[in-house]
Motif scaffolding. Structure first.
Motif, PDB file in Angstrom:
ATOM      1  N   GLU A   1     -23.840  55.632  -5.780  1.00  0.00           N
ATOM      2  CA  GLU A   1     -24.063  55.837  -4.051  1.00  0.00           C
ATOM      3  C   GLU A   1     -26.079  57.076  -4.260  1.00  0.00           C
ATOM      4  N   GLU A   2     -26.547  57.432  -4.994  1.00  0.00           N
ATOM      5  CA  GLU A   2     -27.155  58.461  -5.503  1.00  0.00           C
ATOM      6  C   GLU A   2     -28.460  57.628  -5.305  1.00  0.00           C
ATOM      7  N   HIS A   3     -28.363  56.412  -6.225  1.00  0.00           N
ATOM      8  CA  HIS A   3     -28.954  55.030  -5.678  1.00  0.00           C
ATOM      9  C   HIS A   3     -29.449  54.552  -4.767  1.00  0.00           C
TER      10      HIS A   3
ATOM     11  N   LYS B   1     -34.080  58.505 -15.440  1.00  0.00           N
ATOM     12  CA  LYS B   1     -33.301  59.710 -15.215  1.00  0.00           C
ATOM     13  C   LYS B   1     -32.498  59.678 -16.027  1.00  0.00           C
TER      14      LYS B   1
ATOM     15  N   LYS C   1     -40.355  52.505  -7.041  1.00  0.00           N
ATOM     16  CA  LYS C   1     -38.736  52.916  -8.178  1.00  0.00           C
ATOM     17  C   LYS C   1     -38.733  50.781  -8.420  1.00  0.00           C
TER      18      LYS C   1
ATOM     19  N   THR D   1     -28.346  55.889  -1.570  1.00  0.00           N
ATOM     20  CA  THR D   1     -29.103  56.832  -0.621  1.00  0.00           C
ATOM     21  C   THR D   1     -30.447  57.259  -0.705  1.00  0.00           C
ATOM     22  N   ASN D   2     -31.351  57.128  -1.964  1.00  0.00           N
ATOM     23  CA  ASN D   2     -32.454  57.502  -2.478  1.00  0.00           C
ATOM     24  C   ASN D   2     -33.357  55.943  -2.343  1.00  0.00           C
ATOM     25  N   LYS D   3     -32.526  54.488  -1.949  1.00  0.00           N
ATOM     26  CA  LYS D   3     -33.563  53.845  -1.879  1.00  0.00           C
ATOM     27  C   LYS D   3     -34.399  53.350  -0.554  1.00  0.00           C
TER      28      LYS D   3
ATOM     29  N   ASP E   1     -30.922  49.769  -9.552  1.00  0.00           N
ATOM     30  CA  ASP E   1     -31.833  49.118  -8.352  1.00  0.00           C
ATOM     31  C   ASP E   1     -31.435  47.790  -8.055  1.00  0.00           C
TER      32      ASP E   1
ATOM     33  N   ALA F   1     -37.333  55.230  -1.145  1.00  0.00           N
ATOM     34  CA  ALA F   1     -37.781  56.742  -0.855  1.00  0.00           C
ATOM     35  C   ALA F   1     -38.640  56.845  -2.205  1.00  0.00           C
ATOM     36  N   ASP F   2     -39.158  55.678  -3.378  1.00  0.00           N
ATOM     37  CA  ASP F   2     -40.197  55.680  -3.064  1.00  0.00           C
ATOM     38  C   ASP F   2     -39.860  53.702  -3.812  1.00  0.00           C
ATOM     39  N   GLU F   3     -40.984  53.420  -2.912  1.00  0.00           N
ATOM     40  CA  GLU F   3     -41.183  51.320  -3.208  1.00  0.00           C
ATOM     41  C   GLU F   3     -41.669  51.523  -4.957  1.00  0.00           C
TER      42      GLU F   3
END
Length: 431
Positions: free
Chosen positions: A187-189, A124, A199, A191-193, A204, A195-197
């Motif tokens: 923290e963003e990564h 991103k 990724k 938190t979103n862990k 990550d 959510a999209d396998e």
């Protein structure tokens, strides 16, 4: 040239022969980086790849970098990202062309380089976010701070002067702001862990190693931030600086620009999208980029530090001696280059000399174990960007100025960039 910066012994290497001795023959002996106090603070106590002392941890970090971000296969996989970002850049410039607006290429190249790196590493862009803008702004300030050599750096008993002048406070303020930004990214990564396998991005992967998901290697949270900072900081500035200088020299040398445009347009035969296959055919393009690296290496001096006593070509070098490999001087050495002060890409057309660390007269990315791991990514982004700008636009300076009138004053810092922004007019769009 042997110098003393206060109490610190410093060796400046300005010949290709001696650079080879340092970077190849005695590479392990000089495999450490310098330890400037300001640099140590900015680079998280040297826990990232760029500053970590040579050893087991450094080899593990480099392996992560190469395999997960910068291997040949990985770099090739970024072609789609490269083409998308080129389309966006060309689209913006086309609008400026149609509206007869000037383009600040300095800003455009900084954003492009950062966006390419962010998409490749983190999947991103951050340049359009608050944190991303703050990081880019902070990076500009850090470039000046790091190379603002102070008395306290080399004469420890005078370290209090750095407090008095506010230098230490400026360093601490930068470090605090960057740490806040990188914490937000982590923290963003986290938190979103999950959510999209599907990724699979660099942050990550680093966090997975930090959490113990990779046997045989462990890194703490500070190291994660240090590595992210290395990726964003080192890659963005060096790439954008090289793009700045290559466009500067082409505008200063319209004959070279015309020859490059003719080559690209003949190879493309009217096709709209430039592919990696097309780039392989563009030999003059590659020569222009090599000549830019020779004439304007993005980093003027590569620092090394002796790990032990060694004798090099008859000279005794003591442990902890700082070694500065003067890439700028080597690139303009008249014993190596014919008419070195002239920008002349033709010198590389029938030459096997390359910039990948094997030809020591041209080492803009360094050489040996400490060579920049992002060399292939940088080369690919430079070729794609330059080919698109030359293929799809004609260029001129504001107010009808001639190329020889273009200001080429340098701004010194972590990279040698232009002091003033490069502002030009796209005079004709071909798509």
């Amino acid at each position: 040239m042997s110098l003393k910066f206060g109490s610190q012994p410093v060796l400046v290497v300005s010949s290709a022969e001696f650079a080879k001795e340092i970077s190849k023959t005695h590479d392990i002996t000089f495999a450490n980086r310098s330890v400037l106090i300001s640099l140590k603070k900015i680079m998280y106590d040297f826990k990232g790849l760029l500053g970590t002392p040579y050893g087991v941890q450094w080899r593990k970090l480099r392996s992560i970098f190469v395999h997960e971000l910068l291997s040949s296969a990985r770099v090739k996989s970024y072609n789609a990202i490269m083409e998308e970002e080129m389309n966006l850049l060309v689209g913006k410039i086309k609008q400026d062309c149609l509206s007869s607006r000037p383009v600040n290429l300095t800003d455009a190249f900084t954003l492009l380089s950062n966006d390419l790196i962010c998409r490749a590493a983190f999947r991103k862009k951050y340049s359009e976010t608050r944190h991303g803008k703050q990081f880019l702004e902070g990076m500009k300030k850090a470039a000046g701070l790091v190379f603002n050599l102070t008395l306290g750096e080399f004469i420890p008993c005078l370290g209090w002067i750095n407090w008095l002048t506010g230098f230490n406070a400026a360093i601490d303020m930068y470090v605090e702001k960057v740490d806040e930004i990188l914490e937000a990214v982590i923290e963003e990564h986290l938190t979103n862990k999950g959510a999209d396998e599907s990724k699979d991005n660099f942050v990550d992967i680093l966090l997975g190693i930090h959490q113990g998901n990779t046997p045989g290697i462990s890194i703490d949270r500070t190291t994660v931030k240090a590595v992210i900072s290395d990726v964003l900081g080192a890659g963005t500035k060096t790439s954008s600086t090289s793009l700045e200088w290559v466009m500067t020299e082409l505008i200063r040398h319209p004959t070279v620009m015309k020859k490059l445009q003719d080559e690209i347009r003949e190879i493309m035969e009217g096709k709209q999208h430039i592919t990696s296959h097309d780039l392989q055919k563009m030999q003059y393009l590659k020569a222009v980029i090599k000549e830019t690296f020779r004439f304007h290496p993005p980093v003027a001096m590569y620092p090394r530090a002796a790990r032990e006593y060694v004798n090099v070509m008859g000279y005794d070098i003591s442990p902890k001696t700082e070694v500065l490999i003067n890439v700028w001087a080597i690139g303009r050495d008249p014993s190596l280059w014919q008419e070195p002060e002239i920008f002349m890409p033709e010198r590389f057309l029938n030459s096997s000399v390359d910039f990948r660390g094997f030809d020591f007269q041209l080492i803009p990315f360094g050489a040996g174990r400490r060579i920049c791991p992002g060399i292939e990514f940088a080369a690919m982004s430079l070729e794609h960007t330059l080919a698109n700008l030359m293929y799809k636009f004609d260029w001129a300076l504001p107010d009808g100025a001639n190329g020889e009138d273009l200001d080429v004053t340098e701004k010194h810092g972590t990279t040698i960039s232009r002091k003033n922004p490069l502002v030009v007019f796209p005079t004709k769009s071909y798509f």
